[in-house]
Design an enzyme around this catalytic site. Structure first.
Site, PDB file in Angstrom:
ATOM      1  N   GLU A  86       0.646  -1.268  -0.081  1.00  0.00           N
ATOM      2  CA  GLU A  86      -0.199   0.024   0.159  1.00  0.00           C
ATOM      3  C   GLU A  86       0.807   1.061   0.033  1.00  0.00           C
ATOM      4  O   GLU A  86       0.715   2.185  -0.883  1.00  0.00           O
ATOM      5  CB  GLU A  86      -0.837  -0.082   0.778  1.00  0.00           C
ATOM      6  N   GLN A 125      -8.095  -2.293   0.021  1.00  0.00           N
ATOM      7  CA  GLN A 125      -9.172  -3.285  -0.879  1.00  0.00           C
ATOM      8  C   GLN A 125     -10.086  -3.702   0.223  1.00  0.00           C
ATOM      9  O   GLN A 125     -11.572  -3.369   0.310  1.00  0.00           O
ATOM     10  CB  GLN A 125      -8.352  -5.104  -0.586  1.00  0.00           C
ATOM     11  N   PHE A 126     -10.139  -2.836   1.658  1.00  0.00           N
ATOM     12  CA  PHE A 126     -10.592  -2.701   2.820  1.00  0.00           C
ATOM     13  C   PHE A 126      -9.380  -1.140   3.351  1.00  0.00           C
ATOM     14  O   PHE A 126      -8.775  -1.133   3.057  1.00  0.00           O
ATOM     15  CB  PHE A 126     -10.722  -3.621   3.964  1.00  0.00           C
ATOM     16  N   ASP A 152      -9.460   0.026   5.982  1.00  0.00           N
ATOM     17  CA  ASP A 152      -8.828  -0.238   7.119  1.00  0.00           C
ATOM     18  C   ASP A 152      -7.449  -0.244   6.867  1.00  0.00           C
ATOM     19  O   ASP A 152      -6.474   0.040   7.365  1.00  0.00           O
ATOM     20  CB  ASP A 152      -8.823  -1.484   7.868  1.00  0.00           C
ATOM     21  N   PHE A 153      -6.534  -1.109   5.866  1.00  0.00           N
ATOM     22  CA  PHE A 153      -5.890  -1.714   5.154  1.00  0.00           C
ATOM     23  C   PHE A 153      -5.133  -0.182   5.176  1.00  0.00           C
ATOM     24  O   PHE A 153      -3.398  -0.305   4.790  1.00  0.00           O
ATOM     25  CB  PHE A 153      -5.705  -2.430   4.122  1.00  0.00           C
ATOM     26  N   HIS A 184     -11.631  -5.009   9.354  1.00  0.00           N
ATOM     27  CA  HIS A 184     -12.185  -4.615   7.526  1.00  0.00           C
ATOM     28  C   HIS A 184     -13.237  -4.185   7.929  1.00  0.00           C
ATOM     29  O   HIS A 184     -14.649  -4.578   7.517  1.00  0.00           O
ATOM     30  CB  HIS A 184     -13.117  -5.700   7.423  1.00  0.00           C
TER      31      HIS A 184
END
Length: 639
Positions: free
Chosen positions: A378, A400-401, A403-404, A445
């Site tokens: 990321e 992707q989420f 949170d990441f 997530h």
């Protein structure tokens, strides 16, 4: 090599006189900066570090501007907003580093990617020190460059120490070049104190990778003859080691070689020194006579963001009833068609269509260059998005989420957010953030983390609640040349439908949506909170309320909030975030500062529990604020 050496010697005098604030010396390392720069073409980007003065002088930047930069004067490159080598310049194709070091390696990937997509036979060179190779960004950037065959020269200046930490405490492998094969790339060890070896080897490699794009790792063996910066000194360096490297001084040895070969005479050397000394003194006179930088509040605020003139694209009459997720997918397709220089990057977004299938079939329509699966990197991917912007393209990164995003936090808040303010380079980047609870996805997530970014000037934050807004605002995000974090609540993806224009249209940032009108109370919320509020209003049979869907959190429609609360005298703010440090707290402060005399009750805030978000359905239900919102709304109505 003589020019940066003489500039440095002068700067060390000025440092002792208090006329500059800090200096990072490259004395003894000039051969690397100059050899690499001279091996590249002038239209090829170089990303130097803070002791690569030779890059700047070899690109013939006027010394007066460099001196002004180091003194914080307006004619430098950052209007006095950043110091020393923390700047870039499109004019000279130089992109300066930030103090976090690692992110610039990913930026180099993005610059090279733009060149490769446009089929331009160009090389990008990026510098780091041996200490910087310990950062995760280094490994992410090398991996991405290798996977995508990007024409990047990764130049490691192995000068023996990361501040005072010797190489033995930085890495265990024999040579840093050993890491190259592990990433599937060629690697070379070069004598960084031999200008002829540096120039010849880098020239040969650069010519080759222009024709056969791929990354190459270069480890330049050298030594830092002075402290990390002048204040730190070199007491930690053994005396015999210092003497050994003094004998390898690249400038003195090259002078001896040139004289031995009868290429350079003593008189010529004196002439060179006199010419450079005159240039230095002339540049200093210009910089010293320039006034101190003036504070202009309007200019300071205006330069945080690149100017964006919103252009209305009216909605068309033909509509279709679509889900939230379909509206986002439509906006992505239409923006790709509108912006031919737009590149999408994200984990599994190509063949697989993304974790939520939003980009399904995009690969067949737009091709591999523009719809790019990424490694799980990321931080470097966000850096690459910045590099694409620097090199004239647009980028979208799908987390992707949401949170990441924490693993890419640094380049967002320290690079993308600050770059326009620092040296007038915008970050034309959209980061999509699938977020939110209510779907049983647990602590990693389900977070809604908009507050992480709202604190940082330079970022724009958008958080729609309806398909219509999602499509119009996402189209605007791709038109806006500033970094936009676009939050998409996962629980809304397939549960909310609405009539939405089929063709392309836009909605301006900074304009809230008044969902319901009334005089009794102001309900202020966004995202899934809008739908919770609508359900609660229906359950309580409330007809006379203002329901404000903020939609855009930065910029924020402050006036709509003030007008509503001044009318109703009561305000309740609903957020899915936990309350401590939340955006709800900021809105409450705005109301208190602007509407205090009109208030008939305290400003109420309702948010999730002060815990991580749990997985089990019953735990998650009670974590989220929906039921507590109903209780607090009734309490405020009766106040």
């Amino acid at each position: 090599m003589l020019k940066p050496r003489m500039v440095e010697e002068k700067m060390l005098i000025l440092l002792r006189q208090g006329k500059i604030s800090k200096w990072f010396s490259g004395i003894g390392q000039e051969a690397i900066s100059i050899g690499v720069t001279k091996a590249l073409n002038e239209d090829e980007y170089i990303l130097p570090m803070h002791r690569n003065l030779g890059v700047f002088t070899s690109r013939n930047i006027p010394l007066s501007r460099l001196f002004a930069q180091w003194q914080g004067k307006a004619s430098g490159f950052t209007k006095g907003r950043d110091r020393s080598f923390h700047f870039g310049t499109q004019e000279y194709k130089i992109v300066g580093m930030i103090s976090h070091l690692g992110p610039q390696l990913g930026v180099a990937d993005g610059i090279a990617l733009a060149n490769k997509i446009r089929k331009e036979k160009k090389v990008t060179a990026v510098f780091t020190g041996e200490g910087g190779t310990s950062e995760g960004d280094f490994h992410e950037a090398l991996n991405i460059a290798a996977v995508w065959d990007l024409p990047v020269l990764f130049c490691i200046e192995n000068n023996g120490y990361g501040l005072s930490t010797p190489t033995a405490e930085q890495y265990k492998c024999k040579d840093l070049a050993d890491r190259g094969p592990g990433y599937g790339m060629d690697a070379h060890i070069i004598d960084g104190n031999n200008i002829l070896e540096v120039y010849a080897k880098v020239s040969e490699i650069a010519r080759d990778i222009r024709e056969n794009p791929r990354p190459v790792l270069l480890e330049f063996k050298t030594f830092r003859m002075r402290g990390h910066e002048e204040a730190s000194g070199t007491k930690y360096v053994p005396e015999n080691l210092m003497k050994e490297w003094e004998e390898k001084d690249p400038l003195e040895n090259f002078q001896k070689f040139l004289k031995f070969e009868n290429i350079l005479s003593s008189n010529q050397e004196k002439e060179f020194r006199a010419e450079i000394s005159s240039e230095i003194n002339e540049g200093l006179d210009i910089a010293f006579t320039e006034n101190l930088v003036n504070f202009n509040e309007i200019e300071e605020l205006n330069d945080v963001y690149k100017e964006f003139e919103y252009q209305v694209v009216e909605e068309n009459l033909e509509i279709e009833n679509v889900r939230f997720i379909d509206a986002i997918s439509d906006a992505l397709k239409q923006s790709l068609l509108k912006h031919e220089n737009l590149v999408f990057m994200g984990q599994d977004i190509a063949e697989y269509g993304g974790a939520f299938k939003i980009t399904e079939s995009f690969l067949e329509k737009f091709g591999k260059d523009r719809i790019r699966n990424t490694p799980i990197c990321e931080s470097a991917i966000i850096g690459a998005a910045m590099g694409l912007s620097i090199n004239g393209m647009k980028a979208m990164v799908e987390m992707q989420f949401g949170d990441f995003v924490s693993t890419g936090f640094n380049p967002i808040v320290n690079y993308l957010a600050k770059v326009n303010y620092r040296w007038n380079q915008n970050a034309d980047v959209v980061i999509r953030m699938p977020c939110g609870g209510g779907v049983g996805a647990g602590p990693f997530h389900s977070q809604t983390n908009e507050a992480w970014f709202l604190k940082t000037p330079g970022l724009k934050v958008v958080y729609p609640a309806f398909p219509y807004d999602a499509k119009g605002l996402l189209n605007t995000a791709f038109n806006d040349p500033n970094p936009v974090l676009f939050f998409e609540h996962k629980a809304l993806y397939r549960s909310i439908r609405q009539d939405v224009p089929k063709d392309y249209f836009t909605i301006p940032f900074g304009k809230a949506s008044l969902i319901k009108k009334g005089n009794d109370i102001s309900i202020i919320t966004y995202g899934a909170g809008v739908h919770w509020a609508l359900e609660t209003i229906a359950q309580l049979n409330l007809e006379n309320v203002d329901l404000i869907d903020l939609r855009s959190l930065q910029p924020l429609d402050i006036q709509s909030i003030i007008d509503s609360v001044n009318k109703t005298g009561k305000a309740i703010i609903l957020t899915e975030d936990s309350l401590m440090g939340s955006f709800a707290s900021e809105i409450a402060a705005i109301i208190n500062e602007n509407c205090f005399e009109k208030l008939d009750a305290p400003v109420f805030r309702v948010g999730s529990m002060e815990t991580p978000i749990p997985f089990a359905a019953n735990l998650e239900k009670n974590y989220l604020p929906k039921s507590r919102f109903k209780e607090r709304l009734e309490e405020l109505m009766q106040y």
